[in-house]
Design an enzyme around this catalytic site. Structure first.
Site, PDB file in Angstrom:
ATOM      1  N   THR A 210      14.307  15.581   9.719  1.00 47.48           N
ATOM      2  CA  THR A 210      14.209  15.746   8.283  1.00 47.48           C
ATOM      3  C   THR A 210      12.895  16.773   8.105  1.00 47.48           C
TER       4      THR A 210
ATOM      5  N   ASP B 109      21.728  11.792  13.163  1.00 51.35           N
ATOM      6  CA  ASP B 109      21.545  10.794  12.031  1.00 51.35           C
ATOM      7  C   ASP B 109      21.842   9.408  12.427  1.00 51.35           C
ATOM      8  N   ILE B 110      20.882   8.457  12.034  1.00 55.28           N
ATOM      9  CA  ILE B 110      21.222   7.010  12.285  1.00 55.28           C
ATOM     10  C   ILE B 110      22.244   6.466  11.612  1.00 55.28           C
TER      11      ILE B 110
ATOM     12  N   GLU C 285      13.111   7.320   5.471  1.00 62.01           N
ATOM     13  CA  GLU C 285      12.378   8.101   4.433  1.00 62.01           C
ATOM     14  C   GLU C 285      11.218   7.255   4.056  1.00 62.01           C
ATOM     15  N   SER C 286      10.014   7.741   4.131  1.00 64.70           N
ATOM     16  CA  SER C 286       8.826   7.084   4.224  1.00 64.70           C
ATOM     17  C   SER C 286       7.894   7.231   2.957  1.00 64.70           C
TER      18      SER C 286
ATOM     19  N   THR D 135       7.219  -2.700   6.564  1.00 63.83           N
ATOM     20  CA  THR D 135       5.902  -2.155   5.762  1.00 63.83           C
ATOM     21  C   THR D 135       5.337  -3.426   5.063  1.00 63.83           C
ATOM     22  N   ASP D 136       4.054  -3.421   4.911  1.00 58.39           N
ATOM     23  CA  ASP D 136       3.553  -4.268   4.082  1.00 58.39           C
ATOM     24  C   ASP D 136       3.957  -3.982   2.394  1.00 58.39           C
ATOM     25  N   GLU D 137       4.436  -3.076   2.072  1.00 58.92           N
ATOM     26  CA  GLU D 137       4.759  -2.973   0.598  1.00 58.92           C
ATOM     27  C   GLU D 137       6.141  -3.602   0.139  1.00 58.92           C
TER      28      GLU D 137
ATOM     29  N   TYR E 211      11.244   3.226  -2.558  1.00 52.57           N
ATOM     30  CA  TYR E 211      10.859   3.294  -1.219  1.00 52.57           C
ATOM     31  C   TYR E 211      10.929   1.718  -0.754  1.00 52.57           C
TER      32      TYR E 211
ATOM     33  N   LYS F 191      13.054  -0.305   1.905  1.00 54.58           N
ATOM     34  CA  LYS F 191      12.594  -1.052   3.353  1.00 54.58           C
ATOM     35  C   LYS F 191      12.934  -2.639   3.158  1.00 54.58           C
TER      36      LYS F 191
ATOM     37  N   VAL G 204      -6.985  12.481  -6.962  1.00 49.92           N
ATOM     38  CA  VAL G 204      -6.879  10.763  -6.758  1.00 49.92           C
ATOM     39  C   VAL G 204      -6.020  10.412  -7.849  1.00 49.92           C
TER      40      VAL G 204
ATOM     41  N   GLY H  13       4.412   3.022 -11.360  1.00 51.30           N
ATOM     42  CA  GLY H  13       4.517   1.614 -10.634  1.00 51.30           C
ATOM     43  C   GLY H  13       3.612   1.371  -9.567  1.00 51.30           C
ATOM     44  N   HIS H  14       2.537   2.115  -9.575  1.00 52.33           N
ATOM     45  CA  HIS H  14       1.616   2.193  -8.649  1.00 52.33           C
ATOM     46  C   HIS H  14       0.896   0.666  -8.052  1.00 52.33           C
TER      47      HIS H  14
HETATM   48  P1  NAD Z   1       7.659   9.823   8.988  1.00 51.32           P
HETATM   49  O1  NAD Z   1       8.339  10.315   7.421  1.00 51.32           O
HETATM   50  O2  NAD Z   1       6.484  10.592   9.290  1.00 51.32           O
HETATM   51  O3  NAD Z   1       8.798   9.957   9.840  1.00 51.32           O
HETATM   52  C1  NAD Z   1      10.226   9.429   9.772  1.00 51.32           C
HETATM   53  C2  NAD Z   1      11.046   9.930  10.965  1.00 51.32           C
HETATM   54  O4  NAD Z   1      12.355   9.651  10.638  1.00 51.32           O
HETATM   55  C3  NAD Z   1      11.160  11.444  10.879  1.00 51.32           C
HETATM   56  O5  NAD Z   1      11.203  12.093  12.248  1.00 51.32           O
HETATM   57  C4  NAD Z   1      12.293  11.807  10.251  1.00 51.32           C
HETATM   58  O6  NAD Z   1      13.116  13.338  10.795  1.00 51.32           O
HETATM   59  C5  NAD Z   1      13.318  10.667  10.910  1.00 51.32           C
HETATM   60  N1  NAD Z   1      14.553  10.268  10.082  1.00 51.32           N
HETATM   61  C6  NAD Z   1      14.506  10.413   8.832  1.00 51.32           C
HETATM   62  N2  NAD Z   1      15.932   9.976   8.475  1.00 51.32           N
HETATM   63  C7  NAD Z   1      16.655   9.882   9.579  1.00 51.32           C
HETATM   64  C8  NAD Z   1      18.075   9.543   9.772  1.00 51.32           C
HETATM   65  N3  NAD Z   1      18.940   9.218   8.990  1.00 51.32           N
HETATM   66  N4  NAD Z   1      18.401   9.407  11.002  1.00 51.32           N
HETATM   67  C9  NAD Z   1      17.499   9.650  12.103  1.00 51.32           C
HETATM   68  N5  NAD Z   1      16.084   9.995  11.909  1.00 51.32           N
HETATM   69  C10 NAD Z   1      15.844  10.046  10.537  1.00 51.32           C
HETATM   70  O7  NAD Z   1       7.463   7.990   8.868  1.00 51.32           O
HETATM   71  P2  NAD Z   1       6.278   7.297   9.496  1.00 51.32           P
HETATM   72  O8  NAD Z   1       5.193   7.421   8.469  1.00 51.32           O
HETATM   73  O9  NAD Z   1       6.301   7.608  10.986  1.00 51.32           O
HETATM   74  O10 NAD Z   1       6.935   5.956   9.231  1.00 51.32           O
HETATM   75  C11 NAD Z   1       7.726   5.514  10.359  1.00 51.32           C
HETATM   76  C12 NAD Z   1       8.167   4.022  10.320  1.00 51.32           C
HETATM   77  O11 NAD Z   1       7.069   3.055   9.968  1.00 51.32           O
HETATM   78  C13 NAD Z   1       9.017   3.851   8.859  1.00 51.32           C
HETATM   79  O12 NAD Z   1      10.186   2.956   8.931  1.00 51.32           O
HETATM   80  C14 NAD Z   1       7.884   3.327   7.655  1.00 51.32           C
HETATM   81  O13 NAD Z   1       8.778   2.710   6.631  1.00 51.32           O
HETATM   82  C15 NAD Z   1       7.192   2.742   8.664  1.00 51.32           C
HETATM   83  N6  NAD Z   1       5.755   2.306   8.357  1.00 51.32           N
HETATM   84  C16 NAD Z   1       5.062   3.350   7.951  1.00 51.32           C
HETATM   85  C17 NAD Z   1       3.553   3.104   7.559  1.00 51.32           C
HETATM   86  C18 NAD Z   1       2.840   4.197   7.292  1.00 51.32           C
HETATM   87  O14 NAD Z   1       1.667   3.928   6.902  1.00 51.32           O
HETATM   88  N7  NAD Z   1       3.102   5.638   7.614  1.00 51.32           N
HETATM   89  C19 NAD Z   1       3.189   2.041   7.537  1.00 51.32           C
HETATM   90  C20 NAD Z   1       3.982   0.717   7.821  1.00 51.32           C
HETATM   91  C21 NAD Z   1       5.292   1.050   8.262  1.00 51.32           C
HETATM   92  O1  DAU Z   2       1.302   0.239   3.037  1.00 48.87           O
HETATM   93  C1  DAU Z   2       2.297   0.884   3.903  1.00 48.87           C
HETATM   94  C2  DAU Z   2       2.875   2.043   3.485  1.00 48.87           C
HETATM   95  O2  DAU Z   2       1.619   3.197   3.592  1.00 48.87           O
HETATM   96  C3  DAU Z   2       4.036   2.823   4.464  1.00 48.87           C
HETATM   97  O3  DAU Z   2       5.116   2.015   4.238  1.00 48.87           O
HETATM   98  C4  DAU Z   2       4.485   3.992   3.911  1.00 48.87           C
HETATM   99  O4  DAU Z   2       5.425   4.589   4.573  1.00 48.87           O
HETATM  100  C5  DAU Z   2       3.190   4.915   3.438  1.00 48.87           C
HETATM  101  O5  DAU Z   2       3.519   6.259   3.129  1.00 48.87           O
HETATM  102  C6  DAU Z   2       1.873   4.481   3.075  1.00 48.87           C
HETATM  103  O6  DAU Z   2       2.507   4.061   1.339  1.00 48.87           O
HETATM  104  P1  DAU Z   2       1.295   4.584   0.334  1.00 48.87           P
HETATM  105  O7  DAU Z   2       1.939   4.768  -1.055  1.00 48.87           O
HETATM  106  O8  DAU Z   2       0.119   3.703   0.262  1.00 48.87           O
HETATM  107  O9  DAU Z   2       0.731   5.789   1.169  1.00 48.87           O
HETATM  108  P2  DAU Z   2       0.044   7.223   0.544  1.00 48.87           P
HETATM  109  O10 DAU Z   2      -0.916   7.983   1.637  1.00 48.87           O
HETATM  110  O11 DAU Z   2       1.190   8.119  -0.153  1.00 48.87           O
HETATM  111  O12 DAU Z   2      -1.010   6.649  -0.623  1.00 48.87           O
HETATM  112  C7  DAU Z   2      -2.155   5.837  -0.198  1.00 48.87           C
HETATM  113  C8  DAU Z   2      -2.664   5.618  -1.397  1.00 48.87           C
HETATM  114  O13 DAU Z   2      -3.361   6.914  -1.996  1.00 48.87           O
HETATM  115  C9  DAU Z   2      -1.831   5.147  -2.532  1.00 48.87           C
HETATM  116  O14 DAU Z   2      -2.670   4.240  -3.396  1.00 48.87           O
HETATM  117  C10 DAU Z   2      -1.755   6.517  -3.483  1.00 48.87           C
HETATM  118  C11 DAU Z   2      -2.860   7.290  -3.375  1.00 48.87           C
HETATM  119  N1  DAU Z   2      -2.779   8.802  -3.417  1.00 48.87           N
HETATM  120  C12 DAU Z   2      -1.909   9.323  -2.593  1.00 48.87           C
HETATM  121  C13 DAU Z   2      -1.675  10.623  -2.794  1.00 48.87           C
HETATM  122  C14 DAU Z   2      -0.654  11.344  -1.775  1.00 48.87           C
HETATM  123  C15 DAU Z   2      -3.712   9.382  -4.216  1.00 48.87           C
HETATM  124  O15 DAU Z   2      -4.441   8.994  -4.704  1.00 48.87           O
HETATM  125  N2  DAU Z   2      -3.369  10.813  -4.097  1.00 48.87           N
HETATM  126  C16 DAU Z   2      -2.744  11.406  -3.341  1.00 48.87           C
HETATM  127  O16 DAU Z   2      -2.441  12.901  -3.399  1.00 48.87           O
END
Ligand code: NAD
Ligand code: DAU
Length: 356
Positions: free
Chosen positions: A38, A61-62, A86-87, A136-138, A162, A166, A218, A295-296
Site C-alpha cells: 500500500t 493481500d492478506i 492500516e496503521s 497496539t496500546d491504543e 483504527y 485493531k 501540533v 476523538g483524540h
Molecule cells: P505501516 O503502515 O508502516 O506498515 C503496514 C504495512 O502493511 C505496509 O507495508 C503495507 O503495505 C502492509 N499492508 C497493509 N495492508 C495490507 C494487506 N491487506 N495485505 C498485506 N499487506 C498489507 O505500519 P507500522 O507502523 O509498521 O505498524 C505495523 C503493525 O504494528 C501494525 O499492525 C500496527 O497496528 C502495529 N503497531 C504500530 C505501532 C506504531 O507506533 N507504528 C505501535 C504499536 C503497534
Molecule cells: O500507540 C501506538 C500507536 O501509535 C500505533 O498503534 C499507531 O499505528 C501509530 O500510528 C501511533 O498512533 P498515534 O496516533 O499516537 O501516532 P501519530 O504519530 O499519528 O501521533 C502521535 C501524537 O502526535 C498524537 O497525539 C497525535 C499528534 N500529532 C500527530 C501528527 C501526525 C500531532 O500533534 N501533529 C501531527 O501532525
C-alpha cells in the site's frame, strides 16, 4: 520441513521492515514477506537485503485466502508474525473502510488460513508453530493524568476507527486460541519511532517539515501524552515473545518514556538546531498549534513489567539516544525521503492538514 521459514505479513512497512532486517541479522530461519505494498509499504526499506536468499518477498493481500494458503503450503513456515495493517489514526478518521477490511477481515482470513494449515501439521510441527499477532496500546483507550499505565488486564476501550479495528483483530486472535487451540501470542505496543517510518506520523512529519521550513503542526494544545519506544526495541520484544511467549498470553511492550507531543516536537527541533542550524532562527519558531484530531486520546502509557519479568525483555534505547539516531537517519537518507514524499504523499498532506 526442509528449509525453515517464518511468514511475516506487512514486512515492507515501518516496523515490519525493521523486523525483517533485525531478524535476518539475528536468526537463522528464512522469511517469506507478504505485503500488499500500500502507500505505506516500500521495498526501499528492504534494499539492504535485496540479494539475501533468506528473504523472499511476495506482493499480495492478506485478505486473499488462496494466496495465503498457497504460501503456507509451499513454504511450511514454523511461525506467522502478523504486522500487516492500516496503521494511521488520521487516515482511519478520513476513510475507515480500509481499516476494517485489512485489520479485521484480513486478520480473520489469515487466522482461518493458519487454522487450516495448523490442523494438517504433524504433532512436532504443531508443538513448534506460533502465530504472533502484533497489536497496539491504543486498544485500551484513554488514560487520565494520574491513572496507572495500561496492563494486560486493562479493559478494551478503543476510540478511533483504527484502534477499534485493531481491537477487533485482537479479539479474533484471542478467540482462535481459545476455540481452536491455534498457538497465538499477542503483543500490544506503544508508539514506535525510528528509521523508515512513513512521514505521516508525528516524528517524521516534524523532522521533514522542519527541514523544508514548513509549519510544524501540533494538534490541539500539544499536551497529549504518548509512550515512545525505539523501533528496534519493539522488534526485539516480538522476537522474544515468539521464542518464549506463553500460548494465549498477551504481552504489553512500551518505552517507559512518556512525553507530551509538544515536548517531542521541541526535542526534535533542538536536535535539528544542533545538526542543521537555520541561519534565520530556531526550528521551534515553526511550531503551529492546529485544529485537534477528533476523538483524540489524551494519554497512553504502557506497563511493560510482564514481558520484563517473564521473558527478560528490556528496552536498550533511551528516548534521547533513539531520537538523535532517528533524526540523524532522516538527515542521512535523503533519497529514501525524496522517494516517499512524492505524488500521493502530497495529496495526503493536503487532505489532512488543509482545513487545520
Ligand atoms: P505501516 O503502515 O508502516 O506498515 C503496514 C504495512 O502493511 C505496509 O507495508 C503495507 O503495505 C502492509 N499492508 C497493509 N495492508 C495490507 C494487506 N491487506 N495485505 C498485506 N499487506 C498489507 O505500519 P507500522 O507502523 O509498521 O505498524 C505495523 C503493525 O504494528 C501494525 O499492525 C500496527 O497496528 C502495529 N503497531 C504500530 C505501532 C506504531 O507506533 N507504528 C505501535 C504499536 C503497534
Ligand atoms: O500507540 C501506538 C500507536 O501509535 C500505533 O498503534 C499507531 O499505528 C501509530 O500510528 C501511533 O498512533 P498515534 O496516533 O499516537 O501516532 P501519530 O504519530 O499519528 O501521533 C502521535 C501524537 O502526535 C498524537 O497525539 C497525535 C499528534 N500529532 C500527530 C501528527 C501526525 C500531532 O500533534 N501533529 C501531527 O501532525
Amino acid at each position: 520441513m526442509a528449509e525453515k521459514y517464518i511468514l511475516v505479513t506487512g514486512g515492507a512497512g515501518f516496523i515490519g521492515a525493521n523486523f525483517v532486517l533485525d531478524w535476518l541479522g539475528n536468526e537463522s530461519a528464512a522469511i517469506v514477506n507478504l505485503d500488499k505494498l500500500t502507500y505505506a509499504g516500500n521495498l526501499g526499506n528492504l534494499q539492504s537485503v535485496r540479494n539475501d536468499p533468506r528473504h523472499l518477498f511476495v506482493r499480495g493481500d492478506i485478505c486473499d485466502p488462496g494466496l495465503v494458503t498457497g504460501l503456507l503450503e509451499r513454504h511450511r513456515p514454523s511461525a506467522i508474525v502478523h504486522f500487516a495493517a492500516e496503521s494511521h489514526v488520521d487516515r482511519s478518521i478520513h476513510g475507515p473502510e480500509d481499516f476494517v477490511q485489512t485489520n479485521v477481515v484480513g486478520t480473520f482470513r489469515l487466522l482461518e488460513a493458519a487454522r487450516a494449515y495448523f490442523s494438517k501439521l504433524s504433532a512436532a510441527e504443531r508443538e513448534a508453530f506460533r502465530f504472533l499477532h502484533v497489536s497496539t496500546d491504543e486498544v485500551y483507550g484513554n488514560l487520565g493524568p494520574g491513572d496507572p499505565a495500561f496492563s494486560e488486564s486493562s479493559p478494551y476501550a478503543p476510540n478511533s476507527p483504527y484502534s477499534a479495528s485493531k481491537a477487533a483483530s485482537d479479539h479474533l486472535a484471542r478467540a482462535y486460541f481459545h476455540t481452536y487451540g491455534l498457538p497465538i501470542v499477542t503483543t500490544n505496543c506503544s508508539n514506535n519511532y525510528g528509521p523508515y517510518q512513513f512521514p505521516e506520523k508525528l516524528i517524521p512529519v516534524v523532522i521533514l517539515n522542519a527541514l523544508a521550513v514548513k509549519r510544524l503542526p501540533v494538534y490541539g494544545d500539544g499536551k497529549q501524552v504518548r509512550d515512545w519506544l525505539y523501533v528496534n526495541d519493539h522488534c526485539g520484544a516480538v522476537r522474544l515473545a515468539l521464542a518464549k511467549g506463553k500460548l494465549g498470553e498477551v504481552y504489553n511492550v512500551g518505552g517507559s518514556s512518556e512525553q507530551t507531543n509538544i515536548t517531542v516536537v521541541e526535542q526534535v527541533c533542538a536536535i535539528l538546531d544542533e545538526l542543521r542550524p537555520r541561519p534565520s532562527g530556531k526550528h521551534e519558531s515553526l511550531i503551529e498549534f492546529v485544529k485537534d484530531r477528533p476523538g483524540h486520546d489524551r494519554r497512553y502509557a504502557i506497563d511493560a513489567s510482564k514481558i520484563t519479568r517473564e521473558l527478560g525483555w528490556k528496552r536498550t534505547e533511551s528516548f534521547d539516544s533513539g531520537l538523535r539516531k532517528t533524526v540523524t537517519w532522516y538527515l542521512d537518507n535523503t533519497d529514501w525521503v525524496a522517494a516517499v514524499t512524492s505524488g500521493a504523499y502530497r495529496h495526503w498532506i493536503d487532505t489532512n492538514y488543509a482545513g487545520r
